[in-house]
Design a protein around this motif. Structure first.
Motif, PDB file in Angstrom:
ATOM      1  N   UNK A 147      30.762  16.400  45.846  1.00  0.00           N
ATOM      2  CA  UNK A 147      31.987  15.919  45.210  1.00  0.00           C
ATOM      3  C   UNK A 147      32.180  14.436  45.491  1.00  0.00           C
ATOM      4  N   UNK A 148      32.483  13.675  44.447  1.00  0.00           N
ATOM      5  CA  UNK A 148      32.888  12.285  44.640  1.00  0.00           C
ATOM      6  C   UNK A 148      34.404  12.204  44.466  1.00  0.00           C
ATOM      7  N   UNK A 149      35.033  11.317  45.231  1.00  0.00           N
ATOM      8  CA  UNK A 149      36.490  11.172  45.247  1.00  0.00           C
ATOM      9  C   UNK A 149      36.867   9.861  44.570  1.00  0.00           C
ATOM     10  N   UNK A 150      37.896   9.923  43.718  1.00  0.00           N
ATOM     11  CA  UNK A 150      38.347   8.759  42.966  1.00  0.00           C
ATOM     12  C   UNK A 150      39.866   8.680  43.019  1.00  0.00           C
ATOM     13  N   UNK A 151      40.406   7.522  43.339  1.00  0.00           N
ATOM     14  CA  UNK A 151      41.849   7.309  43.214  1.00  0.00           C
ATOM     15  C   UNK A 151      42.076   6.448  41.988  1.00  0.00           C
ATOM     16  N   UNK A 152      42.939   6.935  41.086  1.00  0.00           N
ATOM     17  CA  UNK A 152      43.131   6.238  39.822  1.00  0.00           C
ATOM     18  C   UNK A 152      44.615   5.992  39.575  1.00  0.00           C
ATOM     19  N   UNK A 153      44.969   4.821  39.038  1.00  0.00           N
ATOM     20  CA  UNK A 153      46.360   4.561  38.660  1.00  0.00           C
ATOM     21  C   UNK A 153      46.787   5.476  37.510  1.00  0.00           C
ATOM     22  N   UNK A 154      48.077   5.620  37.333  1.00  0.00           N
ATOM     23  CA  UNK A 154      48.624   6.523  36.313  1.00  0.00           C
ATOM     24  C   UNK A 154      48.104   6.176  34.914  1.00  0.00           C
TER      25      UNK A 154
END
Length: 184
Positions: A147-154
């Motif tokens: 699994x790769x983790x990504x934080x994304x803006x709205x």
């Protein structure tokens, strides 16, 4: 005046297959009109959990992983199964978020309950909204998980959904609910 459909009566149940990831039951049922169906099939699953996790900066924590059923990689919410004795549904969701992403903490609340297929499956998916999550550790993935983790803006989340890059319907529903509530 509308007449509400009545519950069916289960006359008998037989397990055709019982394994951790595939339990298939054949029910014999009587409908309210008296008709009998001898072979109505139900897939049994434990409850599933999803987490719509937002950082203090209002970025959404998403994951990407390969799904062999469709042979593709897409964005998803962190998610998993409630299958540990004595563990509450919300504790299962907290555990899954931490294991899959390394994020934890924050303020948690129930967000949405969905069924993948209420005609043929017996479980419910519980989605929680976790606001203000922070990185607290490392991923602790199962042997079968990559699994790769990504934080994304709205705004990026909105684009990901509109572009069809989240196709898991049990994940799209809670995300769309969140995005709709942001609108004035």
């Amino acid at each position: 005046m509308h007449h509400e459909p009545a519950h069916w009566e289960t006359l008998s149940s037989t397990y055709l297959h019982r394994r951790p990831w595939l339990t298939l039951r054949q029910d014999r049922v009587r409908l309210a009109n008296g008709r009998i169906i001898d072979d109505y099939y139900i897939q049994e699953y434990p409850p599933w959990v999803n987490v719509l996790a937002l950082t203090a900066e209002r970025e959404v924590v998403l994951i990407r992983q390969y799904r062999h059923g469709i042979g593709k990689v897409h964005y998803e919410l962190p998610a998993g199964v409630h299958d540990r004795d004595g563990e509450s549904i919300i504790d299962a969701a907290r555990r899954e978020l931490l294991e899959e992403t390394g994020y934890g903490g924050g303020s948690w609340s129930p967000w949405m309950e969905l069924s993948a297929n209420p005609a043929l499956q017996d479980n419910i998916t519980y989605t929680f909204l976790a606001e203000g999550v922070v990185p607290t550790g490392r991923q602790e993935l199962d042997d079968t998980e990559e699994i790769s983790v990504h934080t994304v803006p709205i705004d990026a989340l909105r684009r990901i959904v509109l572009d069809g890059r989240i196709i898991q319907s049990l994940h799209v529903g809670p995300v769309l609910k969140y995005l709709m509530q942001l609108q004035p």
